[in-house]
Design a protein around this motif. Structure first.
Motif, PDB file in Angstrom:
ATOM      1  N   LYS A   1     -18.066 -50.302  61.696  1.00  0.00           N
ATOM      2  CA  LYS A   1     -16.857 -51.105  61.502  1.00  0.00           C
ATOM      3  C   LYS A   1     -15.846 -50.352  60.661  1.00  0.00           C
ATOM      4  O   LYS A   1     -14.636 -50.432  60.915  1.00  0.00           O
ATOM      5  CB  LYS A   1     -17.223 -52.429  60.852  1.00  0.00           C
ATOM      6  N   ALA A   2     -16.321 -49.581  59.668  1.00  0.00           N
ATOM      7  CA  ALA A   2     -15.388 -48.807  58.851  1.00  0.00           C
ATOM      8  C   ALA A   2     -14.685 -47.755  59.700  1.00  0.00           C
ATOM      9  O   ALA A   2     -13.478 -47.545  59.566  1.00  0.00           O
ATOM     10  CB  ALA A   2     -16.127 -48.148  57.693  1.00  0.00           C
TER      11      ALA A   2
ATOM     12  N   LEU B   1     -14.077 -47.915  62.965  1.00  0.00           N
ATOM     13  CA  LEU B   1     -13.088 -48.605  63.801  1.00  0.00           C
ATOM     14  C   LEU B   1     -11.856 -48.966  62.978  1.00  0.00           C
ATOM     15  O   LEU B   1     -10.716 -48.875  63.451  1.00  0.00           O
ATOM     16  CB  LEU B   1     -13.695 -49.869  64.397  1.00  0.00           C
ATOM     17  N   CYS B   2     -12.091 -49.356  61.717  1.00  0.00           N
ATOM     18  CA  CYS B   2     -10.990 -49.740  60.849  1.00  0.00           C
ATOM     19  C   CYS B   2     -10.096 -48.536  60.563  1.00  0.00           C
ATOM     20  O   CYS B   2      -8.870 -48.668  60.513  1.00  0.00           O
ATOM     21  CB  CYS B   2     -11.561 -50.304  59.563  1.00  0.00           C
TER      22      CYS B   2
ATOM     23  N   TRP C   1      -9.537 -46.077  62.605  1.00  0.00           N
ATOM     24  CA  TRP C   1      -8.755 -45.885  63.832  1.00  0.00           C
ATOM     25  C   TRP C   1      -7.577 -46.860  63.862  1.00  0.00           C
ATOM     26  O   TRP C   1      -6.434 -46.482  64.115  1.00  0.00           O
ATOM     27  CB  TRP C   1      -9.687 -46.073  65.029  1.00  0.00           C
ATOM     28  N   PHE C   2      -7.874 -48.158  63.563  1.00  0.00           N
ATOM     29  CA  PHE C   2      -6.803 -49.151  63.606  1.00  0.00           C
ATOM     30  C   PHE C   2      -5.719 -48.836  62.581  1.00  0.00           C
ATOM     31  O   PHE C   2      -4.526 -48.902  62.883  1.00  0.00           O
ATOM     32  CB  PHE C   2      -7.358 -50.546  63.340  1.00  0.00           C
ATOM     33  N   VAL C   3      -6.136 -48.464  61.358  1.00  0.00           N
ATOM     34  CA  VAL C   3      -5.136 -48.195  60.313  1.00  0.00           C
ATOM     35  C   VAL C   3      -4.283 -46.996  60.694  1.00  0.00           C
ATOM     36  O   VAL C   3      -3.061 -47.008  60.553  1.00  0.00           O
ATOM     37  CB  VAL C   3      -5.825 -47.986  58.956  1.00  0.00           C
TER      38      VAL C   3
ATOM     39  N   MET D   1     -16.412 -55.980  55.688  1.00  0.00           N
ATOM     40  CA  MET D   1     -15.758 -55.100  56.662  1.00  0.00           C
ATOM     41  C   MET D   1     -15.124 -55.915  57.773  1.00  0.00           C
ATOM     42  O   MET D   1     -14.071 -55.540  58.287  1.00  0.00           O
ATOM     43  CB  MET D   1     -16.794 -54.146  57.255  1.00  0.00           C
TER      44      MET D   1
ATOM     45  N   LEU E   1     -11.228 -55.532  58.787  1.00  0.00           N
ATOM     46  CA  LEU E   1     -10.729 -55.252  60.136  1.00  0.00           C
ATOM     47  C   LEU E   1      -9.675 -56.263  60.553  1.00  0.00           C
ATOM     48  O   LEU E   1      -8.584 -55.903  60.998  1.00  0.00           O
ATOM     49  CB  LEU E   1     -11.890 -55.336  61.129  1.00  0.00           C
TER      50      LEU E   1
END
Lengths: 161, 114, 84
Positions: free
Chosen positions: B64-65, B67-68, B70-72, C56, C60
């Protein structure tokens, strides 16, 4: 075919987010990916699938490494300017020209410019990109284009065009 | 070993965050503030998230970190671009010390005819 | 860890100073955008401390929602409609 690749992509992201292989999770994920693909499948960028080509993928990795190096350099640059007592800035908006045609390549170019040293993309009109530059070193439009755009243009051309 | 790398990344990331916020307060006009804040806070937060990966390993938290991150990385420059364009179009001038403003020069020519 | 959290709180206060003082509306928007990114950092540190993925998840969703909020504010400042 295109829809199917998008479906697999969405399902992959769902599986990463839930991080379980239980069949109920997979079923819900497939259902949601199908619905999302039905609703938003037609606004995906057209050539997102072409990145799977190995040559393009290789240049994408090269681009990523170069980009990361520039981002770290950008941060030390900004830290130097902010923490210096005299604040050595000489800001202004310049206009540069790019040869990239597809939307995806232009998006990546603008985002890379924003995250690299001293530049912030403001607007796209036609083939021209307006850029806020924190420390202008020259008045010549051709030289500005060389400094700002050509760091990434050739790599992005090989990846997306 | 992994915890040491995570600790170093955490320290570097938070120092970048602090520098970015000092820039947000110190710099003279909106566009310069956007430059400092976007670059430093984006990379700082990405480094904090990367240190999560090193601390916890590749389990549900680490993925999840990633993916986060990538989003940021995708959303922060886009938001900065939207704010800069909106600020310029709503008529906010550059700082007095600025050298040139070709966007305003070009826009005055086109907006009257359009 | 308490040191890192205090440093991030210091960052939040700098942002809040810009939100309160900022001479123009876009200044405030930038500060709020940066605040959203800092909250993601908070969530990351909490997930290191507690070893739970709950934080997390919050981070997100916060990253994506604050991006949408920034875009909406920018469009509002520009004086355009939301459906463009």
């Amino acid at each position: 075919m295109k829809r199917f690749v998008h479906f697999l992509l969405l399902l992959g992201i769902w599986m990463l987010l839930t991080w379980s292989l239980h069949w109920q999770d997979l079923l819900v994920g497939a259902f949601i990916a199908f619905i999302a693909d039905l609703m938003f499948g037609d606004i995906y960028p057209v050539n997102a699938v072409r990145i799977l080509n190995p040559v393009r993928f290789f240049w994408f990795v090269v681009y990523g490494v170069t980009f990361l190096a520039y981002v770290i350099k950008a941060n030390f640059d900004v830290a130097y300017r902010v923490l210096n007592i005299n604040m050595p800035i000489r800001p202004g908006i310049v206009k540069v020209r790019t040869g990239l045609k597809t939307d995806m390549a232009r998006t990546f170019l603008a985002n890379s410019i924003t995250l690299t040293p001293g530049t912030l993309s403001i607007d796209f009109i036609g083939d021209h990109l307006y850029i806020h530059w924190i420390n202008i070193t020259s008045d010549d439009a051709v030289k500005e284009t060389e400094i700002i755009v050509q760091r990434f243009e050739q790599m992005l051309e090989r990846v997306f065009e | 070993m992994n915890e040491t790398i995570g600790l170093i990344l955490l320290i570097v990331g938070i120092s970048f965050d602090v520098v970015g916020c000092i820039g947000l307060v110190r710099l003279p006009d909106i566009y310069n503030r956007l430059q400092a804040a976007t670059k430093c806070v984006t990379l700082g937060t990405c480094m904090i998230l990367l240190s999560v990966v090193f601390y916890t390993g590749l389990n549900s938290i680490g993925v999840k970190a990633l993916l986060c991150i990538w989003f940021v990385l995708i959303t922060a420059p886009t938001g900065a671009h939207a704010i800069a364009r909106a600020a310029h179009r709503s008529g906010i001038r550059l700082w007095e010390g600025s050298v040139m403003d070709k966007y305003a020069d070009d826009k005055e020519g086109t907006e009257d005819t359009a | 860890m308490i040191v890192f959290v205090s440093l991030l709180v210091f960052c939040v206060f700098l942002c809040l100073y810009r939100v309160g003082k900022g001479p123009t509306a876009p200044d405030r928007t930038v500060a709020i955008d940066i605040l959203g990114t800092l909250v993601v950092g908070f969530c990351a540190i909490y997930s290191i401390v507690t070893k739970k993925d709950l934080y997390m998840n919050i981070g997100l969703s916060w990253a994506l929602l604050s991006f949408i909020g920034t875009l909406a504010l920018a469009k509002y400042l520009e004086g355009r409609g939301f459906d463009e």
